[in-house]
Scaffold this active site. Structure first.
Site, PDB file in Angstrom:
ATOM      1  N   HIS A  92       0.277 -11.723   1.801  1.00  0.00           N
ATOM      2  CA  HIS A  92      -0.756 -10.889   1.162  1.00  0.00           C
ATOM      3  C   HIS A  92      -1.511 -11.633   0.051  1.00  0.00           C
ATOM      4  O   HIS A  92      -2.731 -11.523  -0.074  1.00  0.00           O
ATOM      5  CB  HIS A  92      -0.066  -9.642   0.586  1.00  0.00           C
ATOM      6  CG  HIS A  92      -0.982  -8.510   0.300  1.00  0.00           C
ATOM      7  ND1 HIS A  92      -0.595  -7.198   0.372  1.00  0.00           N
ATOM      8  CD2 HIS A  92      -2.286  -8.466  -0.065  1.00  0.00           C
ATOM      9  CE1 HIS A  92      -1.606  -6.407   0.071  1.00  0.00           C
ATOM     10  NE2 HIS A  92      -2.649  -7.161  -0.199  1.00  0.00           N
ATOM     11  N   TYR A 112       0.822  -1.225   0.000  1.00  0.00           N
ATOM     12  CA  TYR A 112       0.000   0.000   0.000  1.00  0.00           C
ATOM     13  C   TYR A 112       0.854   1.273   0.000  1.00  0.00           C
ATOM     14  O   TYR A 112       0.326   2.362  -0.170  1.00  0.00           O
ATOM     15  CB  TYR A 112      -0.943   0.042   1.216  1.00  0.00           C
ATOM     16  CG  TYR A 112      -1.929  -1.109   1.318  1.00  0.00           C
ATOM     17  CD1 TYR A 112      -2.119  -1.995   0.263  1.00  0.00           C
ATOM     18  CD2 TYR A 112      -2.685  -1.303   2.474  1.00  0.00           C
ATOM     19  CE1 TYR A 112      -3.005  -3.049   0.370  1.00  0.00           C
ATOM     20  CE2 TYR A 112      -3.583  -2.353   2.584  1.00  0.00           C
ATOM     21  CZ  TYR A 112      -3.730  -3.229   1.532  1.00  0.00           C
ATOM     22  OH  TYR A 112      -4.619  -4.263   1.635  1.00  0.00           O
TER      23      TYR A 112
HETATM   24  N1  LIG Z   1      -5.700  -8.631   1.557  1.00  0.00           N
HETATM   25  C1  LIG Z   1      -6.039  -8.125   0.390  1.00  0.00           C
HETATM   26  O1  LIG Z   1      -5.681  -8.632  -0.675  1.00  0.00           O
HETATM   27  C2  LIG Z   1      -6.933  -6.913   0.358  1.00  0.00           C
HETATM   28  C3  LIG Z   1      -7.560  -6.549  -0.844  1.00  0.00           C
HETATM   29  C4  LIG Z   1      -8.378  -5.417  -0.837  1.00  0.00           C
HETATM   30  C5  LIG Z   1      -8.544  -4.700   0.341  1.00  0.00           C
HETATM   31  N2  LIG Z   1      -7.894  -5.072   1.496  1.00  0.00           N
HETATM   32  C6  LIG Z   1      -8.050  -4.304   2.751  1.00  0.00           C
HETATM   33  O2  LIG Z   1      -9.429  -4.131   3.003  1.00  0.00           O
HETATM   34  C7  LIG Z   1      -9.722  -2.743   3.117  1.00  0.00           C
HETATM   35  C8  LIG Z   1     -11.131  -2.455   2.665  1.00  0.00           C
HETATM   36  O3  LIG Z   1     -11.329  -2.758   1.304  1.00  0.00           O
HETATM   37  P1  LIG Z   1     -11.511  -1.612   0.200  1.00  0.00           P
HETATM   38  O4  LIG Z   1     -10.856  -0.380   0.654  1.00  0.00           O
HETATM   39  O5  LIG Z   1     -11.038  -2.168  -1.105  1.00  0.00           O
HETATM   40  O6  LIG Z   1     -13.089  -1.460   0.070  1.00  0.00           O
HETATM   41  P2  LIG Z   1     -14.301  -1.134   1.083  1.00  0.00           P
HETATM   42  O7  LIG Z   1     -13.820  -0.928   2.451  1.00  0.00           O
HETATM   43  O8  LIG Z   1     -15.337  -2.175   0.813  1.00  0.00           O
HETATM   44  O9  LIG Z   1     -14.881   0.219   0.481  1.00  0.00           O
HETATM   45  C9  LIG Z   1     -14.180   1.432   0.567  1.00  0.00           C
HETATM   46  C10 LIG Z   1     -15.040   2.501  -0.146  1.00  0.00           C
HETATM   47  O10 LIG Z   1     -16.266   2.672   0.587  1.00  0.00           O
HETATM   48  C11 LIG Z   1     -16.404   4.044   0.932  1.00  0.00           C
HETATM   49  N3  LIG Z   1     -17.061   4.116   2.250  1.00  0.00           N
HETATM   50  C12 LIG Z   1     -16.505   3.942   3.481  1.00  0.00           C
HETATM   51  N4  LIG Z   1     -17.425   4.052   4.455  1.00  0.00           N
HETATM   52  C13 LIG Z   1     -18.599   4.322   3.831  1.00  0.00           C
HETATM   53  C14 LIG Z   1     -19.914   4.554   4.292  1.00  0.00           C
HETATM   54  N5  LIG Z   1     -20.203   4.526   5.590  1.00  0.00           N
HETATM   55  N6  LIG Z   1     -20.895   4.821   3.369  1.00  0.00           N
HETATM   56  C15 LIG Z   1     -20.606   4.835   2.050  1.00  0.00           C
HETATM   57  N7  LIG Z   1     -19.365   4.609   1.547  1.00  0.00           N
HETATM   58  C16 LIG Z   1     -18.370   4.356   2.428  1.00  0.00           C
HETATM   59  C17 LIG Z   1     -15.004   4.608   0.953  1.00  0.00           C
HETATM   60  O11 LIG Z   1     -15.078   6.008   0.778  1.00  0.00           O
HETATM   61  P3  LIG Z   1     -13.805   6.988   0.761  1.00  0.00           P
HETATM   62  O12 LIG Z   1     -13.144   6.738  -0.562  1.00  0.00           O
HETATM   63  O13 LIG Z   1     -14.403   8.349   0.907  1.00  0.00           O
HETATM   64  O14 LIG Z   1     -12.927   6.601   1.897  1.00  0.00           O
HETATM   65  C18 LIG Z   1     -14.364   3.858  -0.199  1.00  0.00           C
HETATM   66  O15 LIG Z   1     -14.692   4.450  -1.452  1.00  0.00           O
HETATM   67  C19 LIG Z   1      -8.625  -2.093   2.269  1.00  0.00           C
HETATM   68  O16 LIG Z   1      -8.520  -0.704   2.519  1.00  0.00           O
HETATM   69  C20 LIG Z   1      -7.433  -2.903   2.690  1.00  0.00           C
HETATM   70  O17 LIG Z   1      -6.963  -2.492   3.967  1.00  0.00           O
HETATM   71  C21 LIG Z   1      -7.115  -6.188   1.516  1.00  0.00           C
END
Ligand SMILES: NC(=O)c1ccc[n+]([C@@H]2O[C@H](COP(=O)([O-])OP(=O)(O)OC[C@H]3O[C@@H](n4cnc5c(N)ncnc54)[C@H](OP(=O)(O)O)[C@@H]3O)[C@@H](O)[C@H]2O)c1
Length: 282
Positions: free
Chosen positions: A115, A57
């Protein structure tokens, strides 16, 4: 006196392999530099104590700065970071691990994850190295992300590595029943990434209707559906304090059987992330 929201989050923790994993954490993918630092500082002020990052990241430095500025005692924080699939040789793991700790400005992480699986990885060598890092006290626990049940069988049942979680994509629009069954039979938590389907849940009509009934948003309904499940934690990414607070408040939403039936009936084949390096998902 501790922030009541922090207390609530600590109560909502899962014990796994000697660590206490707060069920709601902050995801940090696609946040970098000052914006990331500000988002993490804001989350810590609101009571978040679980921060999810990864060497990939490119934000561990910003998170380290936020942790240092927060004044939150290290023992009250849960920090997860991850090793990228290109660095899975034992020497490369050690090098990447040292770099992550330095950037995060801490001398121990709580959870260190592989990861992504990679095609030519040597699983026994990887987990021997990770278990050494654990024995040396440099990480409190180890785990995996994006591992299928087939890969988990090798790691958990054959290598017998003490896996503290599998972090995978999981949300109201994606079924993970077979993987959940495997994990729960071995008391291994599932950490749900993309728990908001990268924001898509916010515009879902069924979730909005359920939310209206409970004076909650569609996103809160989606999060609470995950957090109501035994052994499931979730790490929504939210850059703004307002959404961070909304996501914390999801813990208070009370879903009923009708809500759960309506959510069960949603199509569940939507993947936000392509697990490109992994063999077939089962
Ligand atoms: N291990 C892996 O391979 C892997 C892969 C993907 C993700 N991850 C981890 O999982 C975390 C979460 O996944 P993600 O970031 O891809 O997607 P997510 O958490 O499902 O969605 C994030 C999106 O939702 C928005 N959001 C947040 N709270 C909200 C609410 N209350 N109402 C409406 N929209 C909202 C955010 O807005 P903003 O843009 O305004 O913040 C962002 O655009 C990542 O950040 C990372 O730490 C891990």
């Amino acid at each position: 006196m501790e922030n009541p929201q922090t207390q609530a989050l600590q109560t909502e923790a899962i014990r796994t392999q000697g660590i206490s994993l707060p069920r709601l954490g902050l995801g940090t993918f696609r946040m970098q530099g000052d914006a990331c630092r500000a988002a993490v500082e804001s989350a810590l002020k609101l009571g978040y104590r679980h921060i999810d990052t990864a060497e990939m990241y490119a934000n561990e430095e910003a998170i380290g700065a936020a942790l240092a500025a927060s004044g939150v005692a290290r023992q009250d924080l849960h920090i997860t970071t991850k090793i990228w699939h290109e660095n899975l040789a034992p020497d490369a793991i050690r090098k990447a691990f040292d770099a992550s700790l330095k950037k995060l400005r801490i001398d121990q992480v709580d959870l260190y994850l592989v990861h992504w699986p990679s095609k030519n990885m040597n699983l026994p060598a990887i987990f021997e190295t990770l278990m050494k890092l654990k024995e040396e006290g440099r990480t409190r626990a180890i785990g995996v992300a994006n591992f299928t049940t087939a890969l988990l069988k090798t790691v958990v049942d054959e290598i017998r590595a003490p896996i503290a979680c599998d972090q995978v994509e999981y949300h109201v629009m994606l079924d993970q029943t077979p993987l959940r069954k495997y994990l729960s039979a071995r008391s291994i938590p599932l950490v749900a990434y993309c728990p908001l389907a990268q924001g898509r849940v916010a515009s879902d009509e069924t979730l909005a209707r359920i939310g209206k009934k409970h004076h909650a948003s569609a996103a809160q309904v989606a999060l609470k559906w995950l957090l109501d499940q035994d052994g499931v934690a979730a790490i929504p990414k939210a850059s703004r304090a307002e959404s961070q607070q909304t996501n914390l408040d999801a813990l208070k939403v009370k879903l009923d059987d009708d809500d759960r039936s309506a959510i069960a009936a949603l199509p569940k084949t939507m993947r936000c992330v392509n697990p490109g390096f992994a063999p077939a998902w089962d």
